[in-house]
Design an enzyme around this catalytic site. Structure first.
Site, short mmCIF file in Angstrom:
data_model
loop_
_atom_site.label_atom_id
_atom_site.label_comp_id
_atom_site.label_asym_id
_atom_site.label_seq_id
_atom_site.Cartn_x
_atom_site.Cartn_y
_atom_site.Cartn_z
N ARG B 318 9.73 5.98 5.11
CA ARG B 318 8.44 5.25 4.67
C ARG B 318 7.27 4.99 5.61
O ARG B 318 6.26 5.37 5.64
CB ARG B 318 8.73 4.01 3.69
CG ARG B 318 7.20 3.83 2.84
CD ARG B 318 7.83 2.42 1.84
NE ARG B 318 8.09 3.26 0.63
CZ ARG B 318 7.28 3.44 -0.37
NH1 ARG B 318 5.86 3.39 -0.47
NH2 ARG B 318 7.80 3.98 -1.80
N GLU B 718 3.25 -4.53 -2.54
CA GLU B 718 3.32 -4.08 -1.23
C GLU B 718 1.79 -3.82 -0.63
O GLU B 718 1.56 -4.10 0.52
CB GLU B 718 4.31 -3.35 -0.83
CG GLU B 718 5.66 -3.50 -1.17
CD GLU B 718 6.65 -2.29 -1.46
OE1 GLU B 718 6.45 -1.49 -2.04
OE2 GLU B 718 7.40 -2.20 -0.16
#
Lengths: 480, 765
Positions: B318, B718
């Site tokens: 990620r 997030e």
């Protein structure tokens, strides 16, 4: 003196009497494990997160005063004669929320909710004093409360929104006060492995009999010996309740600060006499710890950083030690011999700190530099006081914490200033001289290099602010 | 429209537990009433960072007051393995080798927690020390292995583009890790049942994984293990895989002694033995033109993973996925280096590697700006994804790009240009206090990159009195998931929110759930709950059509219209029950469109992107490095918000947490490999007084998710974390002012006052 073998206090609406209390029992464990009052949370067990905040009401000079307290490091024995208020007590019997709770709900002040009971209690303590607080007052009240979810914005909005409405708990106050007055019998309390002396003379006598005892005032340090290091503190002598030690005497000679005076209690008198200490005091620990922790304890335990000693040493503080009926005095800096060693004889205790009235024209400053602005232990703490005669520096007292094994005077830097004209050149010389005074260590708070650079630059800051009249530090709007 | 039920989707209702939170009546695992005879376990660990276990003498532990016994690796009935990704590299209790300081080697079980805690300290463990490696840099120098396979993302020929670029620069950046500091620490309570059954109450974001791990450790099938969680006192990723250890040990102890066992480490042990956000060492080589437009870039993102894989594979992936942030990189190679170190195994933390990759990417932009003497915002604009330049390094097209609008609006509302001019003017006067301002964008990809995780289930019962019982596979950690899912159900069924009860998450009701992570909770579980509602509504409508002989049925708030007749909800349910209509339904959802081929580095790993932008202004004391964040403006995209109050709270809170990561939150290991910042006294998360006094946060109200997500909302957990990047860059600007911006200060993170001061001193020379 009469001796009582049980502690007595009021827990929310109920009187508690308990025999066989051990010195190391914490208020938090009593609440959670014994009473099964689980609203009060354990977040850190070291007085830094505030999730365990409860209010402790006590009689102080005839008034009933409620203070926010970290139940995790508050010893159960020390709530003798007090009113303990937990989050469970705020909600009405009919289920109605307290105005502070209601504001927190309406402003979305909770997310995970774990810090929330502690925040509610801190905000309640603030609201009791200031129903319509400023942002600065709210921030200061929340210095001892961590929230990891909200970013505090909704909590601050809630604190501003409560407003000057009635306190449903006001109804019980008179009865509580009366009952606490009845409970205050002046007796010595004997617990399983320690004492709460009846008065100061009783303390001196007990300590002379048990010189190996642990003296516990605010417990903000000793509490951690128990919760973190699993140490046995018995026999312990608790002195936080002794009114005689909690007084500040103001006389022709100066200020006499009793060893049991907390940071909070000292704030008004001390910052009145020494205005530069106002903002400094408000950056020591969080509100809960400032209410519990004592200036005397901070000195007695000889922390190498100890936020107060550098500032006090610079002001020429004298320490009063007592053993039995004998007292002796010394300059505060002489008390700290080396790391872990202080000039305290067996059976001797710190009774007071004296801040003498000084002749002449002094310029004082106290600085604290830490990783986080509030509720952090200093990387470097510093007190600077200089006396001018005309344009010349006649006297200089500079002390640092965090730069050596003890709080220590910067003698070479002082020498570089004395006799010189009050100007940048003299301070440049003092900055250079500082290398002779200190060789600090590296740890998780700061590197040696940073500590040394900051120490030097704090001398520059002093000149910039006090001499050159520059803006040389960050001030949060509304700060003391 | 005939209005919506009270508390339905898009309304700013309070968190479902708010009243309980404020009155201390919200139960966390440690608050549950324990069965009679509940025992307490405590973990004992190694006092060495890396070494061979030569012997363990636990006799003093066993002899301590209140102790019933100890548990070591030999006592494990099933597998000695708790790896979340089945990597086989994470023993519950190691038998041969200690791989990080404090690693648990045994558990002691006693009548009280205090007794267990005291006893654990009495172990005599002989360990023959081996050399240890703590940092990413050392790990690469020592050629330590990767804990998991690296990822390479590639499009075009970056090397060739770099060689041909008009301008080129290279650099490195250290990005620190982060402790989750959930206020409620790790905890598990295991209650043995009949046969091989075990019920676990624990603070977990991933009940199904805890269930699987406990089953493996006990050597029983999954159907023997139930995992329950009503709520967590914060998770942030720290309870995605990290609770496995605690759940497994509690279960093992409960099996062994046939009594309930609770395990709760103290804060110091919790911080020492649970994984954190990965710290990274990023390096980059970028080619660009005189307008600041990037022509090619090569980047390597090396991470301190700790001793085992845990979730380091997807985390470092990620990081690579988000190095581009909102910028088109024409020719690009990005590689990850998941490095093994002798530290606790790092894990998920809000953003999951994305923030670290993105921060390094933003450093590239900042570097170009300093090299060209331009406002970094201009460089940002020059590189934004745009029509014809919309393909990411992983070959997914950015189809929902709104970054330019978000940034334009924020620039305007924050009065960025005028304030930047004022900052430059202030700094030009010299002086000790310097200022900085920065505006940074965020584009964050939504979906688990492990495609199979993008599924969810729900279970809804309607009882005879018309009240609704809702269960879904997500977990509540404060983010308001239960509130949002209940709001979806409220709207779908036309029932007021106060008639819907969301109960604890349990593997008994919804099986095979995914972690509540990757911001996906509401997206996945909201859809699954909606699916269950649709099933129930179809049954009720069918019943009405049949019983009333009408075609048209409409669900309205609190009632249903069948032809000309309106029937009250409660009456309808009662009638439907009498007519034997099934009033319970499951729901299921899987995210469409996504696919990902990791070997090729190509696919569509993300269903959509969430966007945002933030602008920070700071003041820095150049004598001490102390600073204050004075003002922050945020515009953030949550699509069509399911609950604006909850979403605003997520944005504000994420910003604060991101700011802490980049400023005062510093993890510090000593030379011996001990974490010395292991409690709030030494590890400093933001306080109320660290927040900007002027904090203006807005949701982009015009935004609507073009993809068919739940009510066209977007995930919010997030993405806003990375809004805090502008704080670091604003600090950087204040620092750079001491050399008249001639040089990029290359401030590493966290920018503690120490790092800031050292940068100031360096640039002054």
């Amino acid at each position: 003196m009469e001796t009582r073998n049980e502690i007595r206090f009021i827990l929310n609406g109920q009187e508690v009497r308990r025999k066989g209390v051990r010195a190391a029992e914490t208020l938090l464990d009593f609440l959670r494990l014994e009473q099964r009052m689980t609203g009060t949370k354990e977040g850190c067990a070291e007085g830094d997160c505030g999730a365990c905040t409860v209010l402790v009401g006590r009689l102080s000079e005839g008034a009933l005063v409620y203070e926010p307290v970290n139940a995790c490091i508050r010893f159960l024995a020390t709530v003798d004669g007090c009113h303990v208020v937990t989050v469970e007590h705020l909600r009405g019997a009919d289920g109605s929320l307290h105005p502070v709770q209601r504001a927190m709900v309406e402003h979305h002040g909770s997310q995970c909710g774990f810090c929330t009971p502690g925040i509610v209690m801190a905000l309640y303590a603030l609201w009791m004093r200031v129903p319509e607080p400023s942002v600065t007052q709210i921030e200061t009240a929340l210095q001892g409360n961590l929230c990891r979810c909200t970013g505090y914005a909704p909590i601050i909005r809630a604190a501003q929104a409560v407003g000057a409405v009635g306190d449903p708990l006001e109804a019980e106050r008179a009865a509580v006060k009366t009952r606490l007055e009845q409970l205050k019998d002046g007796a010595r309390v004997a617990i399983e492995d320690g004492f709460l002396p009846g008065d100061l003379d009783d303390f001196a006598a007990v300590y002379a009999d048990f010189p190996e005892a642990t003296i516990v005032a605010g417990a903000t340090d000793v509490g951690l010996w128990v919760t973190k290091f699993l140490r046995d503190i018995g026999p312990a002598i608790f002195i936080g309740h002794l009114d005689e030690l909690r007084r500040i005497g103001k006389g022709a000679a100066g200020l006499l600060i009793g060893a049991g005076v907390s940071y909070e209690e000292a704030l008004e008198e001390v910052s009145g006499a020494y205005p530069h200490l106002g903002p400094y005091l408000s950056r020591i620990a969080g509100w809960q710890v400032r209410g519990m922790g004592t200036i005397g304890g901070n000195i007695a335990n000889g922390s190498p950083i100890g936020d107060m000693p550098p500032a006090l040493i610079a002001l020429g503080a004298q320490l009063v030690l007592r053993r039995g009926k004998t007292r002796r005095e010394m300059p505060l800096e002489d008390y700290f011999i080396e790391y872990g060693e202080q000039d305290r004889h067996e059976g001797e205790f710190v009774e007071a700190v004296m801040l003498p009235v000084r002749a002449g024209e002094w310029i004082d400053a106290a600085y604290k530099v830490s990783k986080r602005r509030d509720e952090d232990i200093s990387a470097v703490a510093c007190g600077i006081s200089i006396r001018l005669e005309g344009e010349v520096i006649a006297e200089a007292r500079i002390a640092f914490g965090g730069m050596a094994g003890t709080p220590k005077r910067a003698e070479a830097a002082e020498a570089a200033l004395v006799g010189e004209a009050f100007g940048e050149e003299a301070f440049d010389a003092a900055v250079e001289a500082l290398a002779l005074d200190f060789s600090p260590l590296t740890d998780w708070r700061a590197s040696a290099e940073y500590r040394m650079t900051v120490a030097r630059n704090l001398l520059r800051r002093f000149w910039a602010e006090e001499g050159a009249g520059e803006v040389a530090q960050l001030v949060r709007e509304g700060q003391l | 429209m005939s209005g919506a039920p009270k508390g339905a989707a898009h309304q700013a209702v309070a968190h479902e537990s708010a009243e309980k939170h404020v009155s201390g009546r919200a139960d966390y695992t440690d608050d549950l009433v324990t069965p009679v005879g509940c025992l307490h376990a405590y973990l004992g660990g190694a006092d060495v960072t890396h070494g061979l276990i030569m012997g363990m003498d636990l006799s003093a532990v066993e002899a301590a007051p209140g102790v019933l016994g100890v548990l070591t690796a030999v006592d494990i009935p099933g597998k000695n393995q708790i790896s979340a990704v089945h990597a086989g590299d994470e023993p519950l209790f190691p038998e041969e080798m200690v791989e990080y300081h404090g690693q648990p080697l045994f558990a002691v079980v006693a009548e009280t927690r205090d007794q267990a805690r005291r006893a654990a300290a009495l172990a005599e463990i002989e360990i023959s020390p081996l050399p240890h490696v703590l940092s990413v840099g050392e790990a690469m120098e020592s050629r330590l292995p990767h804990v998991t396979a690296p990822l390479k993302l590639q499009r075009g020929d970056a090397r060739k583009a770099l060689d041909a670029a008009p301008r080129r620069l290279a650099g490195r950046m250290e990005v620190g890790g982060q402790e989750h500091f959930y206020l409620e620490g790790q905890i598990a309570l295991a209650i043995p049942g009949e046969d091989d059954e075990m019920v676990i109450h624990c603070s977990t974001q991933h009940p199904s994984e805890a269930q699987a791990i406990v089953a493996d450790v006990l050597g029983v099938p999954a159907n023997a293990v139930v995992v329950n969680v009503r709520r967590m006192g914060g998770g942030f990723g720290g309870k995605e895989s990290q609770m496995n250890l605690f759940a497994a040990v509690a279960a093992m102890a409960a099996r062994r002694f046939g009594r309930a066992v609770k395990l709760r480490p103290d804060r110091d042990q919790d911080m020492a033995i649970t994984g954190k956000r990965h710290d990274f060492l990023g390096s980059y080589d970028v080619g660009f033109d005189d307008a600041g437009r990037i022509v090619g870039v090569e980047a390597e993102l090396a991470a301190r993973c700790g001793f085992s894989a845990d979730l380091s594979g997807p985390v470092t992936d990620r990081a690579c996925f988000h190095f581009d942030n909102a910028y088109y990189l024409p020719e690009v190679t990005i590689t990850s280096r998941p490095m093994k170190t002798n530290t606790v195994s790092n894990t998920a933390f809000r953003g999951f590697g994305g923030p670290q990759g993105m921060l390094v990417g933003e450093r590239v932009i900042e570097e170009i700006a300093y090299a060209l003497g331009r406002d970094p915002l201009e460089i940002r604009r020059a590189n934004f994804y745009r029509e014809g330049a919309d393909e990411t390094p992983y070959h997914q097209k950015v189809e929902d790009n709104i970054i330019a609008r978000v940034v334009d609006e924020l620039e305007e509302s924050a009065d960025y240009q005028a304030r930047r001019a004022a900052v430059l003017e202030h700094n030009a006067k010299g002086g000790i206090i310097r200022k900085g301002i920065a505006l940074t964008p965020v584009k964050f990809g939504i979906s688990f990159t492990a495609t199979w995780y993008n599924q969810a289930g729900a279970l809804i019962h309607i009882y005879k009195d018309g009240s609704v019982h809702l269960n879904h596979g997500g977990t509540e950690m404060g983010q308001g998931l239960n509130t949002k899912v209940a709001q979806v159900v409220s709207e779908a069924l036309g029932v007021d929110l106060d008639r819907i009860k969301v109960t604890k998450t349990t593997t008994e009701k919804v099986p095979n759930t995914s972690a509540t992570a990757a911001s996906s909770g509401a997206d996945l579980n909201g859809m699954a709950a909606l699916d269950a509602c649709e099933t129930l509504k179809a049954r009720l409508a069918g019943f009405l059509r049949e019983s009333r002989g009408v075609e048209e049925v409409e669900f309205l708030p609190g009632r249903v219209r069948a032809g000309a007749e309106e029937i009250d909800w409660t009456a309808l349910i009662s009638e439907a029950y009498m007519a034997r209509v099934q009033l319970s339904a499951t729901g299921f959802y899987k995210t469409p469109k996504i696919h990902w081929d990791r070997d090729k580095g190509q696919g569509r790993p993300f269903f959509y992107f969430a966007y945002g932008a933030a602008c920070s202004e700071v003041s820095v004391d150049t004598l001490t490095g102390e600073y204050m964040v004075e003002r922050v403006d945020i515009l953030h995209d949550v699509g069509r918000s399911l609950n604006p109050a909850v979403d605003l709270g997520q944005v504000e809170g994420a910003f604060a947490q991101g700011m802490g990561w980049l400023t005062t939150e510093e993890l510090w290991w000593d030379e011996d490999g001990r974490l010395r910042t292991h409690a709030p006294s030494t590890y400093k998360i933001p306080l109320a007084s660290d927040m900007p006094r002027d904090f203006r946060v807005k949701l982009a109200e015009w935004s609507e998710n073009p993809e068919r997500t739940i009510k066209r909302s977007k995930a919010v957990g997030e993405p806003p974390f990375m809004l805090a990047m502008c704080v670091l860059e604003a600090l950087s600007m204040a620092v750079a002012s001491v050399c008249d911006y001639a040089e990029c200060p290359r401030l590493d993170a966290p920018a503690t006052p120490e790092r800031v001061l050292i940068a100031v001193e360096r640039l002054r020379r």
